[in-house]
Design a protein around this motif. Structure first.
Motif: not given
Length: 312
Positions: A4, A7, A93, A95-96, A99, A102
């Motif tokens: 994390d 990213a 963040q 987007e994470a 989702k 992953p």
């Protein structure tokens, strides 16, 4: 946790370099846009200071030289790291969060949500930065603004002086000292939010939709750099097409004379412009904004994607 953090670091780096590319390409267009938005209303029977975008370019270069087109670049250049780091990291963040796994490729609808969330976060960086930038860009147009009598017909137009700023720090010092402390830097926050949230939702959604259309599906990893340029340009155009009137109101509020304010709120400013100038008044400078949005955002997104790919 380590992945994390990795990213986030990649989004910070890619977003920063993307912002530099966007700024260098787009700032002259932005300067002309703000000059057209902020020029004082001409006295009855008098022509406006600028008859259009090209007239503004000619007069700016004649009065200030080519460097006049880059007036006010200091604040966004100094804060481009923060602005784009917040924008692209917040989008990453979001987007994470959206989702379900992953490896999921987000739909266009989810990219719209992610863009809106990123716009909310970046508004608090954009507002003070743009207030300083707009003051510097607009000061030549406002240096000798005609002021009508308090009541129509009560007296002749007079010339008022407005502050002349030596640079970004001078603007910040003046605002903090004379316009309500640090909170004065957030003048225009409401129209900034009304621009950034829907504007970034539209931009990121259009960017992803264009990429998926050209790729023929959700996997866009094989797109060429030319395709990414096209998608970035479409995204930027959609940003301004969706929210331009709020940008006009934002600029007018942020350069409004604090000693004799014409606008007391976003709604009042909108109503005043609508009543006196109609739709045309809400689209001052639209041509330069759209001319800027395509190449500037094409450069921004291409730089982001290239740096992100290099970082893995």
């Amino acid at each position: 946790m380590a992945s994390d953090n990795s990213a986030v670091a990649k989004d910070l780096t890619a977003g920063t370099l993307a912002g530099v590319a966007q700024l260098l390409v787009g700032h002259p267009f932005d300067t002309i846009k703000v000059k057209l938005q902020a020029q004082p209303k001409p006295a009855p029977g008098q022509p406006p200071m600028y008859s259009g975008a090209m007239d503004a370019v000619r007069k700016t270069i004649a009065a200030e030289g080519p460097k006049g087109l880059y007036a006010g670049i200091g604040p966004p250049l100094a804060t481009v790291a923060v602005f784009n780091a917040v924008l692209f990291t917040a989008r990453g963040q979001m987007e994470a969060i959206l989702k379900s796994s992953p490896d999921e490729k987000l739909s266009v609808g989810k990219q719209v949500i992610a863009g809106g969330g990123a716009g909310l976060a970046v508004s608090f960086v954009a507002c003070p930065t743009e207030l300083i930038k707009c003051r510097l860009q607009a000061q030549s147009a406002l240096a000798a603004a005609p002021l009508q009598g308090a009541v129509a017909g009560a007296g002749p137009s007079v010339t008022i002086s407005v502050p002349r700023y030596a640079g970004p720090l001078d603007v910040a010092r003046h605002v903090i000292r004379s316009e309500g402390g640090a909170l004065g830097l957030f003048k225009g926050l409401t129209p900034t939010l009304l621009r950034e949230v829907p504007g970034n939702a539209a931009m990121f959604g259009a960017y992803e939709a264009t990429k998926q259309l050209m790729a023929g599906g959700t996997d866009t990893s094989g797109l060429s750099r030319g395709a990414l340029l096209v998608a970035g340009g479409v995204g930027g155009a959609c940003f301004w097409a969706s929210v331009y009137p709020t940008d006009v109101i934002k600029s007018m509020i942020q350069v409004d004379d604090y000693r004799n304010p014409k606008y007391t709120s976003t709604v009042q400013a909108f109503r005043k412009v609508w009543a006196t100038e109609g739709v045309k008044g809400l689209y001052r400078g639209f041509g330069p904004a759209m001319a800027r949005s395509v190449p500037a955002n094409a450069a921004c997104f291409l730089a982001y994607e290239m740096v992100r790919e290099m970082l893995g």
